[in-house]
Design a protein around this motif. Structure first.
Motif, PDB file in Angstrom:
ATOM      1  N   ARG A  17       0.777  -1.318  -0.133  1.00  0.00           N
ATOM      2  CA  ARG A  17       0.265  -0.052   0.085  1.00  0.00           C
ATOM      3  C   ARG A  17       0.950   1.319  -0.009  1.00  0.00           C
ATOM      4  N   PHE A  18       1.969   1.225   0.758  1.00  0.00           N
ATOM      5  CA  PHE A  18       2.739   2.572   1.231  1.00  0.00           C
ATOM      6  C   PHE A  18       4.047   2.348   0.506  1.00  0.00           C
ATOM      7  N   GLY A  19       4.463   1.147   0.055  1.00  0.00           N
ATOM      8  CA  GLY A  19       6.046   0.956  -0.521  1.00  0.00           C
ATOM      9  C   GLY A  19       6.922   1.248   0.569  1.00  0.00           C
ATOM     10  N   VAL A  20       6.659   0.551   1.840  1.00  0.00           N
ATOM     11  CA  VAL A  20       7.448   0.855   3.034  1.00  0.00           C
ATOM     12  C   VAL A  20       8.564  -0.410   2.997  1.00  0.00           C
ATOM     13  N   ALA A  21       9.773   0.310   3.431  1.00  0.00           N
ATOM     14  CA  ALA A  21      10.832  -0.646   3.203  1.00  0.00           C
ATOM     15  C   ALA A  21      10.953  -1.800   4.574  1.00  0.00           C
ATOM     16  N   GLY A  25      10.173  -3.263  10.111  1.00  0.00           N
ATOM     17  CA  GLY A  25      10.633  -4.028  11.480  1.00  0.00           C
ATOM     18  C   GLY A  25      10.559  -3.306  12.612  1.00  0.00           C
ATOM     19  N   LEU A  26      10.800  -1.841  12.582  1.00  0.00           N
ATOM     20  CA  LEU A  26      10.728  -0.976  13.531  1.00  0.00           C
ATOM     21  C   LEU A  26       9.366  -0.941  13.942  1.00  0.00           C
ATOM     22  N   PHE A  42       8.341  -4.104  15.828  1.00  0.00           N
ATOM     23  CA  PHE A  42       9.149  -4.084  17.225  1.00  0.00           C
ATOM     24  C   PHE A  42       8.285  -3.391  18.219  1.00  0.00           C
ATOM     25  N   ALA A  43       7.828  -2.098  17.705  1.00  0.00           N
ATOM     26  CA  ALA A  43       6.910  -1.280  18.597  1.00  0.00           C
ATOM     27  C   ALA A  43       5.636  -1.909  18.983  1.00  0.00           C
ATOM     28  N   VAL A  44       5.184  -2.791  18.041  1.00  0.00           N
ATOM     29  CA  VAL A  44       3.852  -3.517  18.098  1.00  0.00           C
ATOM     30  C   VAL A  44       4.048  -4.744  19.361  1.00  0.00           C
ATOM     31  N   HIS A  45       5.256  -5.274  19.294  1.00  0.00           N
ATOM     32  CA  HIS A  45       5.565  -6.237  20.334  1.00  0.00           C
ATOM     33  C   HIS A  45       5.599  -5.525  21.780  1.00  0.00           C
ATOM     34  N   ILE A  46       6.242  -4.351  21.737  1.00  0.00           N
ATOM     35  CA  ILE A  46       6.723  -3.857  23.035  1.00  0.00           C
ATOM     36  C   ILE A  46       5.162  -3.260  23.683  1.00  0.00           C
ATOM     37  N   LEU A  47       4.287  -2.856  22.820  1.00  0.00           N
ATOM     38  CA  LEU A  47       2.764  -2.395  22.970  1.00  0.00           C
ATOM     39  C   LEU A  47       2.179  -3.679  23.814  1.00  0.00           C
ATOM     40  N   ASN A  48       2.234  -4.721  22.759  1.00  0.00           N
ATOM     41  CA  ASN A  48       1.422  -5.991  23.254  1.00  0.00           C
ATOM     42  C   ASN A  48       1.848  -6.298  24.782  1.00  0.00           C
ATOM     43  N   ALA A  49       3.285  -6.372  25.077  1.00  0.00           N
ATOM     44  CA  ALA A  49       3.753  -6.817  26.074  1.00  0.00           C
ATOM     45  C   ALA A  49       3.014  -6.011  27.344  1.00  0.00           C
ATOM     46  N   CYS A  50       3.101  -4.513  27.183  1.00  0.00           N
ATOM     47  CA  CYS A  50       2.627  -3.604  27.987  1.00  0.00           C
ATOM     48  C   CYS A  50       1.435  -3.744  28.570  1.00  0.00           C
TER      49      CYS A  50
END
Length: 422
Positions: free
Chosen positions: A251-255, A260-261, A264-272
């Motif tokens: 959709r946005f052509g994101v690298a 990955g960043l 990584f933020a997703v997993h941190i939010l999930n844990a919290c």
């Protein structure tokens, strides 16, 4: 061995963290390694599917036999069998043998720990703490699982490190990592082997009763919860990390680095969010926490395809991820609260098995929808299915309270809530 609940809880949390580290590692490197071995996409799919099938069969066996044979014995056995999977990968046998060993070793290529040991842990942990601490204990258990999985994913760079630092060949570096994975499974087996009698069912039922697994008055509740959790998992299958990352990429052509960043933020939010869920559940109740956090998370998700830019899509997606996992420890705690301690292994195993099966079905359907309907269909349909789940769950179980919310004394080993779901 003298019962020692506090020590057992620490052992299970440590074992879960290490096991999840291995699962997170496998989720990243397994497919790449098999490709480097020369396997086709179809053959790689066979290996991964065999591992998931082995895990599903193990969950069924655990559900019906673990309490009778011994929870500690089963946890040790499952860990030893997992080590077989790592050894098979390191030895690189022929495809039929590799598929068989993946099945026996329950190789998990999803990156998320939903193993038979995971289901059995959920049955053990509530029995080690009081009702008031049950949700908090499961929340911290899930925090450690998320943390282990995140670190395991970061550990996927180990093969490259071994190539550059020790001049290993590409395949040799992967094989060292897989032997290390097997060693990790053996360490987990050792941790489980020293669990005390507190991890087992207290006053186990007679063999004939044990085979029945669950009291008739609880069967309807577990069946209804299993059906609802299956609906939730079906919607979740549309929204795997791989599919969502692919959606952002197209959709946005994101690298890949930027994605990955984000994850990584997703997993941190999930844990919290697991800790936040335990705090909130103490104030508004388990069912309310499950529904009133999960419902807005689904609405955030359905808004992601409407975002005009990558920035706004990420903001909406992270808002979703900050809430979506709050129902995990609360769901586990609620299931444990509604059945007798002697029925928890069965209830946990069946609900987890159903979730895994429908998650897999949803993943396949999501890919088809993306191909033949619209590219954003999985996000919209998956979110809609989850909204339906939340509404049905609230309608069916809002009046069925666990003991700590009903104001009753802590139940005895043979007690369970007496109110029934509507």
């Amino acid at each position: 061995m003298t019962p020692n609940p506090h020590r057992d809880l620490a052992l299970i949390n440590t074992a879960g963290f290490l096991r999840s580290f291995g699962v997170g590692l496998m989720g990243v490197v397994l497919g790449i390694y098999l490709f480097r071995l020369g396997l086709s996409s179809l053959e790689i799919g066979f290996v991964i599917a065999a591992g998931l099938a082995g895990s599903a069969l193990a969950t069924v066996i655990v559900s019906f036999a673990a309490d009778r044979v011994g929870r500690r014995r089963f946890l040790v056995l499952l860990s030893l069998l997992s080590a077989v999977g790592g050894i098979a990968l390191a030895r690189s046998p022929s495809l039929p043998v590799l598929v068989l060993m993946a099945f026996v070793g329950m190789l998990n290529g999803t990156g998320t720990d939903r193993s038979a040991a995971f289901a059995l842990d959920q049955a053990v942990v509530p029995g080690l703490v009081s009702d008031a601490k049950r949700t908090w204990s499961l929340a911290w258990y899930n925090v450690l699982l998320d943390g282990g999985g995140s670190l395991g994913a970061l550990g996927a760079g180990l093969p490259i490190l071994l190539q550059h630092q020790l001049a290993f060949s590409v395949l040799s570096s992967y094989r060292v990592v897989f032997f290390g994975y097997s060693a990790l499974c053996l360490i987990v087996a050792v941790l489980y082997s020293v669990l005390s009698a507190a991890a087992e069912v207290t006053n186990p039922l007679a063999p004939a009763q044990t085979r029945a697994r669950i009291a008739p008055e609880n069967k309807r509740v577990v069946a209804k919860l299993t059906a609802l959790f299956s609906l939730d998992a079906f919607g979740g299958g549309f929204l795997t990390d791989a599919l969502v990352a692919y959606w952002f990429f197209r959709r946005f052509g994101v690298a890949e680095h930027d994605l990955g960043l984000v994850f990584f933020a997703v997993h941190i939010l999930n844990a919290c969010s697991h800790v936040g869920a335990a705090w909130l559940a103490r104030r508004i109740g388990l069912v309310n926490t499950m529904v009133f956090t999960h419902l807005p998370s689904s609405l955030f998700l359905m808004a992601v395809p409407l975002a005009p830019s990558f920035k706004w899509a990420v903001v909406l997606f992270l808002c979703r991820e900050a809430l979506v996992e709050m129902d995990v420890p609360t769901r586990q705690s609620y299931v444990a609260a509604l059945v007798k301690p002697s029925e928890r292994t069965f209830a946990s195993g069946i609900t987890n098995l159903a979730r895994n099966l429908f998650w897999a079905i949803g993943s396949g359907v999501g890919g088809v929808m993306m191909q033949i309907l619209t590219f954003s269909a999985p996000l919209l349909v998956g979110g809609g299915v989850k909204v339906a789940y939340d509404l049905l769950l609230y309608r069916s179980f809002r009046s069925l309270k666990p003991p700590e919310e009903a104001g009753a004394a802590t139940p005895t080993k043979d007690m369970a809530p007496t109110k029934r779901a509507s």
